[in-house]
Design a protein around this motif. Sequence first.
Motif, PDB file in Angstrom:
ATOM      1  N   TRP A  21      -7.961  33.496   8.156  1.00  0.00           N
ATOM      2  CA  TRP A  21      -8.981  33.168   8.925  1.00  0.00           C
ATOM      3  C   TRP A  21      -8.873  33.203  10.431  1.00  0.00           C
ATOM      4  CZ3 TRP A  21     -12.224  33.274   5.336  1.00  0.00           C
ATOM      5  CH2 TRP A  21     -11.938  32.760   4.086  1.00  0.00           C
ATOM      6  N   SER A  22      -7.510  33.512  10.989  1.00  0.00           N
ATOM      7  CA  SER A  22      -7.228  33.708  12.162  1.00  0.00           C
ATOM      8  C   SER A  22      -5.967  34.478  12.591  1.00  0.00           C
ATOM      9  CB  SER A  22      -7.073  32.480  13.082  1.00  0.00           C
ATOM     10  OG  SER A  22      -6.576  32.707  14.328  1.00  0.00           O
ATOM     11  N   LYS A  23      -5.862  35.586  13.269  1.00  0.00           N
ATOM     12  CA  LYS A  23      -4.578  36.258  13.575  1.00  0.00           C
ATOM     13  C   LYS A  23      -3.600  35.538  14.415  1.00  0.00           C
ATOM     14  CE  LYS A  23      -6.406  38.738  17.528  1.00  0.00           C
ATOM     15  NZ  LYS A  23      -6.990  40.329  17.888  1.00  0.00           N
ATOM     16  N   LEU A  24      -4.018  34.363  14.763  1.00  0.00           N
ATOM     17  CA  LEU A  24      -3.125  33.574  15.855  1.00  0.00           C
ATOM     18  C   LEU A  24      -2.410  32.455  14.790  1.00  0.00           C
ATOM     19  CD1 LEU A  24      -5.572  33.038  18.740  1.00  0.00           C
ATOM     20  CD2 LEU A  24      -3.770  34.815  18.260  1.00  0.00           C
ATOM     21  N   THR A  25      -2.952  32.121  13.820  1.00  0.00           N
ATOM     22  CA  THR A  25      -2.251  31.196  13.112  1.00  0.00           C
ATOM     23  C   THR A  25      -1.756  31.461  11.549  1.00  0.00           C
ATOM     24  OG1 THR A  25      -4.404  30.367  12.064  1.00  0.00           O
ATOM     25  CG2 THR A  25      -3.758  29.109  14.195  1.00  0.00           C
ATOM     26  N   GLN A  26      -0.961  30.533  11.133  1.00  0.00           N
ATOM     27  CA  GLN A  26      -0.051  31.030   9.635  1.00  0.00           C
ATOM     28  C   GLN A  26      -0.679  30.317   8.705  1.00  0.00           C
ATOM     29  OE1 GLN A  26       4.032  30.760   9.642  1.00  0.00           O
ATOM     30  NE2 GLN A  26       4.139  30.667  11.883  1.00  0.00           N
ATOM     31  N   HIS A  27      -0.856  31.121   7.459  1.00  0.00           N
ATOM     32  CA  HIS A  27      -0.858  30.510   6.253  1.00  0.00           C
ATOM     33  C   HIS A  27       0.271  29.401   5.977  1.00  0.00           C
ATOM     34  CE1 HIS A  27      -0.973  30.013   1.942  1.00  0.00           C
ATOM     35  NE2 HIS A  27      -2.099  30.636   1.812  1.00  0.00           N
ATOM     36  N   LEU A  28      -0.181  28.226   5.468  1.00  0.00           N
ATOM     37  CA  LEU A  28       0.821  27.469   5.584  1.00  0.00           C
ATOM     38  C   LEU A  28       1.939  27.678   4.204  1.00  0.00           C
ATOM     39  CD1 LEU A  28       1.454  24.791   7.110  1.00  0.00           C
ATOM     40  CD2 LEU A  28      -0.759  25.862   7.411  1.00  0.00           C
ATOM     41  N   GLY A  29       1.818  28.529   3.268  1.00  0.00           N
ATOM     42  CA  GLY A  29       3.002  28.723   2.465  1.00  0.00           C
ATOM     43  C   GLY A  29       4.277  29.102   3.027  1.00  0.00           C
ATOM     44  N   PRO A  30       4.302  29.978   3.979  1.00  0.00           N
ATOM     45  CA  PRO A  30       5.616  30.103   4.641  1.00  0.00           C
ATOM     46  C   PRO A  30       6.260  29.081   5.313  1.00  0.00           C
ATOM     47  CG  PRO A  30       4.332  32.290   4.749  1.00  0.00           C
ATOM     48  CD  PRO A  30       3.243  31.255   4.248  1.00  0.00           C
ATOM     49  N   PRO A  31       5.432  28.359   6.264  1.00  0.00           N
ATOM     50  CA  PRO A  31       5.966  27.171   6.783  1.00  0.00           C
ATOM     51  C   PRO A  31       6.368  26.193   5.922  1.00  0.00           C
ATOM     52  CG  PRO A  31       4.038  27.939   8.019  1.00  0.00           C
ATOM     53  CD  PRO A  31       4.064  28.649   6.799  1.00  0.00           C
ATOM     54  N   SER A  32       5.817  25.865   4.995  1.00  0.00           N
ATOM     55  CA  SER A  32       6.182  24.975   3.927  1.00  0.00           C
ATOM     56  C   SER A  32       7.581  25.228   3.264  1.00  0.00           C
ATOM     57  CB  SER A  32       5.042  25.015   2.594  1.00  0.00           C
ATOM     58  OG  SER A  32       4.000  24.489   3.084  1.00  0.00           O
ATOM     59  N   ALA A  33       7.506  26.571   2.972  1.00  0.00           N
ATOM     60  CA  ALA A  33       9.175  27.062   2.423  1.00  0.00           C
ATOM     61  C   ALA A  33      10.028  27.208   3.442  1.00  0.00           C
ATOM     62  CB  ALA A  33       8.712  28.620   2.018  1.00  0.00           C
ATOM     63  N   LEU A  34       9.750  27.151   4.536  1.00  0.00           N
ATOM     64  CA  LEU A  34      10.879  27.133   5.961  1.00  0.00           C
ATOM     65  C   LEU A  34      11.178  25.689   5.931  1.00  0.00           C
ATOM     66  CD1 LEU A  34      12.205  29.021   7.863  1.00  0.00           C
ATOM     67  CD2 LEU A  34      10.600  28.330   9.447  1.00  0.00           C
ATOM     68  N   LEU A  35      10.264  24.853   5.788  1.00  0.00           N
ATOM     69  CA  LEU A  35      10.772  23.474   5.917  1.00  0.00           C
ATOM     70  C   LEU A  35      11.697  22.865   4.737  1.00  0.00           C
ATOM     71  CD1 LEU A  35       7.521  21.779   6.954  1.00  0.00           C
ATOM     72  CD2 LEU A  35       9.577  21.494   8.225  1.00  0.00           C
ATOM     73  N   ALA A  36      11.431  23.634   3.352  1.00  0.00           N
ATOM     74  CA  ALA A  36      12.193  23.155   2.411  1.00  0.00           C
ATOM     75  C   ALA A  36      13.520  23.799   2.435  1.00  0.00           C
ATOM     76  CB  ALA A  36      11.428  23.807   1.133  1.00  0.00           C
ATOM     77  N   ARG A  37      13.602  25.069   2.951  1.00  0.00           N
ATOM     78  CA  ARG A  37      14.886  25.838   3.104  1.00  0.00           C
ATOM     79  C   ARG A  37      15.923  25.041   4.132  1.00  0.00           C
ATOM     80  NH1 ARG A  37      16.783  29.007   7.418  1.00  0.00           N
ATOM     81  NH2 ARG A  37      18.508  30.346   6.834  1.00  0.00           N
ATOM     82  N   LEU A  81      16.549  10.380   0.243  1.00  0.00           N
ATOM     83  CA  LEU A  81      15.197  10.999   1.285  1.00  0.00           C
ATOM     84  C   LEU A  81      15.634  11.760   2.034  1.00  0.00           C
ATOM     85  CD1 LEU A  81      12.332  10.646   1.191  1.00  0.00           C
ATOM     86  CD2 LEU A  81      12.513   8.649   2.626  1.00  0.00           C
ATOM     87  N   LEU A  82      15.052  12.969   1.988  1.00  0.00           N
ATOM     88  CA  LEU A  82      15.373  14.009   3.167  1.00  0.00           C
ATOM     89  C   LEU A  82      14.009  14.182   4.151  1.00  0.00           C
ATOM     90  CD1 LEU A  82      16.849  16.803   1.081  1.00  0.00           C
ATOM     91  CD2 LEU A  82      17.856  14.889   1.820  1.00  0.00           C
ATOM     92  N   SER A  83      14.340  14.710   5.320  1.00  0.00           N
ATOM     93  CA  SER A  83      13.164  14.850   6.073  1.00  0.00           C
ATOM     94  C   SER A  83      13.311  16.085   7.028  1.00  0.00           C
ATOM     95  CB  SER A  83      12.838  13.665   7.018  1.00  0.00           C
ATOM     96  OG  SER A  83      13.726  13.505   7.955  1.00  0.00           O
ATOM     97  N   ALA A  84      12.337  16.799   7.306  1.00  0.00           N
ATOM     98  CA  ALA A  84      12.348  17.903   8.267  1.00  0.00           C
ATOM     99  C   ALA A  84      11.247  18.107   9.071  1.00  0.00           C
ATOM    100  CB  ALA A  84      12.299  19.261   7.291  1.00  0.00           C
ATOM    101  N   GLU A  85      11.297  18.839  10.167  1.00  0.00           N
ATOM    102  CA  GLU A  85      10.203  18.899  11.322  1.00  0.00           C
ATOM    103  C   GLU A  85      10.110  20.287  11.803  1.00  0.00           C
ATOM    104  OE1 GLU A  85       9.340  15.478  14.032  1.00  0.00           O
ATOM    105  OE2 GLU A  85      10.254  16.807  15.336  1.00  0.00           O
ATOM    106  N   LEU A  86       8.776  20.865  11.847  1.00  0.00           N
ATOM    107  CA  LEU A  86       8.673  22.140  12.430  1.00  0.00           C
ATOM    108  C   LEU A  86       7.808  22.128  13.555  1.00  0.00           C
ATOM    109  CD1 LEU A  86       7.660  25.159  10.284  1.00  0.00           C
ATOM    110  CD2 LEU A  86       5.986  24.515  12.256  1.00  0.00           C
TER     111      LEU A  86
END
Length: 256
Positions: A21-37, A81-86
């Motif tokens: 929907w915008s060339k400026l913002t990401q699909h949330l699939g890759p960021p979700s995977a990056l947090l999990a990594r 319990l783990l946590s991550a922040e992007l």
Amino acid sequence: MFYEPLGEGRYRSTVHTTGPWSKLTQHLGPPSALLAREMERLPASAPMMIARVTVEILGPVPVAELSVSAAVERPGRSVELLSAELSAGGKVAARARAWRIIRSDTSAVAADADEPLAPPSAGRVMTRPDSWGPGYLDVMEWRSLAGSLAEQGPATVWARQTMPLVGEEEPSGLQRLLTVADSGNGVSGLLDPHKWLFINSDLTVHLYRQPVGEWIALDAATAIGPDGIGVAASVLHDLTGPVGRGAQALLVRPQG
């Protein structure tokens, strides 16, 4: 690659992360995977597996340099319990929490809650609709068993990322699954996305075994209530069978 590693928890987002929907913002699939990594990289005192991940979406994730950090929020011998922040530009865009549970041998009593799907080879090629923007959707290989991005209603689709998540690194099974899981509301949408918003505020995935292989399937359906709230729910599969379930809370309202 989706992300170029820059060191010290920093990553440069590539155009392949771009949402439809915008060339400026990401699909949330890759960021979700990056947090999990980042959470998978946290040391554990015994063999453990992430059994649940929840990603809270605090705002759009820009196609820009990102910083990611993770910590063990509640250590334990059997359950942690783990946590991550992007964050981007000093602003937090997403947070994740995960339960990591110690492994034990339950193979004698293992049982699936859902039936296996036909393989990707049985599906038809699914491509990005012309009115949706390029980026993430173009670097995923899609095979549809039922429904599609261009059709409204429930859908059963296989997806395979055609590039690594970070650098030249081989993605883990969990990373591959989360790269796909955020597409549940997209493939099973009930409304015209050019007339309606159905934006997810989160993604929660429960797993009962580790995903394996490159292909991940979404057997997805969306429900919409009378008050502008919906739920997209997916049964998640790899080529050997079902592995767990995903869910997304949706904000639903007319465009404009």
